[in-house]
Design a protein around this motif. Sequence first.
Motif, PDB file in Angstrom:
ATOM      1  N   LEU A 165      81.186   1.372  77.302  1.00  0.00           N
ATOM      2  CA  LEU A 165      82.074   0.914  76.235  1.00  0.00           C
ATOM      3  C   LEU A 165      83.537   1.163  76.584  1.00  0.00           C
ATOM      4  O   LEU A 165      84.402   1.056  75.731  1.00  0.00           O
ATOM      5  CB  LEU A 165      81.709   1.605  74.918  1.00  0.00           C
ATOM      6  N   GLU A 167      85.025   4.031  78.231  1.00  0.00           N
ATOM      7  CA  GLU A 167      85.581   5.370  78.425  1.00  0.00           C
ATOM      8  C   GLU A 167      85.486   5.787  79.895  1.00  0.00           C
ATOM      9  O   GLU A 167      84.632   5.327  80.634  1.00  0.00           O
ATOM     10  CB  GLU A 167      84.828   6.380  77.551  1.00  0.00           C
TER      11      GLU A 167
ATOM     12  N   PHE B 100      83.279   2.339  68.447  1.00  0.00           N
ATOM     13  CA  PHE B 100      83.570   3.244  69.570  1.00  0.00           C
ATOM     14  C   PHE B 100      84.363   2.561  70.687  1.00  0.00           C
ATOM     15  O   PHE B 100      85.360   3.094  71.174  1.00  0.00           O
ATOM     16  CB  PHE B 100      82.259   3.801  70.134  1.00  0.00           C
ATOM     17  N   GLY B 101      83.941   1.373  71.070  1.00  0.00           N
ATOM     18  CA  GLY B 101      84.582   0.675  72.182  1.00  0.00           C
ATOM     19  C   GLY B 101      85.967   0.129  71.838  1.00  0.00           C
ATOM     20  O   GLY B 101      86.732  -0.242  72.729  1.00  0.00           O
ATOM     21  N   ARG B 103      88.225   1.901  70.413  1.00  0.00           N
ATOM     22  CA  ARG B 103      89.192   2.999  70.480  1.00  0.00           C
ATOM     23  C   ARG B 103      90.310   2.703  71.464  1.00  0.00           C
ATOM     24  O   ARG B 103      91.444   3.077  71.270  1.00  0.00           O
ATOM     25  CB  ARG B 103      88.490   4.284  70.932  1.00  0.00           C
ATOM     26  N   ARG B 104      89.948   2.043  72.561  1.00  0.00           N
ATOM     27  CA  ARG B 104      90.918   1.823  73.642  1.00  0.00           C
ATOM     28  C   ARG B 104      91.707   0.533  73.437  1.00  0.00           C
ATOM     29  O   ARG B 104      92.621   0.258  74.196  1.00  0.00           O
ATOM     30  CB  ARG B 104      90.198   1.766  74.982  1.00  0.00           C
TER      31      ARG B 104
END
Lengths: 268, 360
Positions: A165, A167, B100-101, B103-104
């Motif tokens: 995802l 990170e 979640f993905g 976030r960036r």
Amino acid sequence: MRGGGLRIYALIYLLFLYAPILLLPLFAFNSSQIIAFPLAGFSTRWFEELVTVDALHEAVLNSLFIAVVSAVLATLLGICAARTAARYRFRGKGPVLGFIMLPLVLPEIIVAVALLTLILQLGLDLSVWSVIAAHVLICVPFSIAILQSAFQNLDASLEEAAVDLGETRWSTFRLITLPLVMPGIISSLLISFTISLDEFIIAFFLSGTDPTLPVYLWGLLRFPSSLPVVMALGTILVVLSILLITTAEFFRRRGLARTGATDSGGFI
Amino acid sequence: MSGPIVALKGVHKSYGDYHALRGIDLEIGAGEFFSLLGPSGCGKTTLLRTIAGFEDASEGRVLLDGRDMAGVPANRRPTNMVFQTYAVFPHLSVAENVGFGLRRSQMPKPERARAVEAMLEQVGLGGLGRRAAHALSGGQRQRVALARALILKPKVLLLDEPLSALDRKLREQMQHELRSLQRQVGITFILVTHDQEEALIMSDRIAVMFEGLIAQLATPEDIYNRPVDRRVAEFIGVMNLLRAEIRRNGSGIEAEIEGLGTVPIEARQVPGGLTGAATAGLRPETLTVLYEGQPDRGRVTHGNIEEETYYGDMTYYGVRLDGTDRPVTISMRNLPGRDILDPGTRTRVAWSPEALIFFP
Ligand SMILES: Nc1ncnc2c1ncn2[C@@H]1O[C@H](COP(=O)(O)OP(=O)(O)O)[C@@H](O)[C@H]1O
Ligand SMILES: [Mg+2]
């Protein structure tokens, strides 16, 4: 009655194990200076006396410092070793791990004497740091044992999913791995702390002029008049240890529940 | 038309001296629903992980949207994955998992929350955003994993046996949902499965894999009706195999088949102009058990019913044709008024030569 023999055995076993410990608070709260039955009366004077002794305070501070630093270092090392053991396969992994776990079965006096010899040979002074070094050595195996189950219960695809995802490896460790093994880390910190706090033999050999609490306690035993104070101190230590170990186990079990793993057996 | 969204060129993967992938060439088009089908251990997951960037190919190239992916780590590839265990983060809420993905991304917070809510709605989890992820059922977790990947609008969504942990009813429902979801979002899906029925139901095209190699790459219909070899034929559905002898007969070809006799066949039924000893294949639904009183139709042969398996809508008979040593499987629809025949019954079997396929 089925299992009757076993039940009696268990009862006697528990009596042997805990009766002496029960004597500690009994005499700690006894007003007489003589350690003997019958009890004279209820008193907290031995606890009050504890508060006034400076040497005791120093010993307590030494012990706390050693226990905190040892727990943190042992847990950090434990995290690295346990993660490596759980995730990677490499040549000689078994022997290496076995070697790290060795202090678990090595008599403490051997560790103590060996380290004493080494430190003296190197011309170093005995201090709290020499005790810390030895305590880290004996705490690391416990830390690894606790953390290894935490890391092994962690599904490897959780970390891969985070990377998938977007990170990085490090942010994945921070966002996914660390929170999920945190109960194990706390449990390792508490167990290591307790082991270091209670440890006597190594501290006795290596603490030099900075006695830890158990060493100080042992020193008191030479004076019969201070026995009730020792009892009071012992009572506090027992209560503290039970509290810490229970908390550690609580965190370990919560960690299992959170990662949905089954219990593979802990220390309690 | 633009180029393929996924292109694999001669991909090998070995673990030590074990070869998990032994030369995979594959092109997958944009918006395709593609399945990798094969028995357990044939290298499907390895291939998927090589595309995702979790494994490096030992040899060969992986191109995504025309870009060579050598040295590009998983977190910078335009793919997202739905893991076999779903890998839903247990310490986060459903919404935190799905977001979640993001976030960036540069997306502002309120917009992000809207995107998460819309995505949850789309996978049928509307209103469950605040639920703790570890309290979800298997089916719900599967949807979270799907939403979490789709929200990033990847060029390719990789799914590793996403339905195999669900019970049958839910699995069938999810097969249809997944298919219609894919048509909605238009993203290329690559599905790994060992369930041939699932692959047939869901896919535009299927690659059937054995032992690290693609045995056949075709549409579900071609895979079912024109399997290239016995392995594929037996892996997909049920295929009756009979010993046969193929001969030229003047300008035509004829085949002598055990239990069925000698019939003329067409060249398209015989791969590579095969002659001599061969194996003939017949699907169970191309054979018919004729009841007493029913007239003969097409070609007819005789046999004994040895087994009978009742499926509700269908009955599967094991019929040993005269002159053969093993029973063939025949599937019959259970129409009203049609009796279930008992083992031991002697019966006529109708069949047609057009349904025959031959393998070396
Ligand atoms: N990390 C690995 N190390 C060694 N062998 C592996 C590894 N990953 C997979 N394999 C082997 O590669 C083969 C293919 O595995 P996999 O791709 O998971 O198969 P499938 O998903 O089709 O069931 C298996 O035989 C498996 O044992
Ligand atoms: Mg697999």
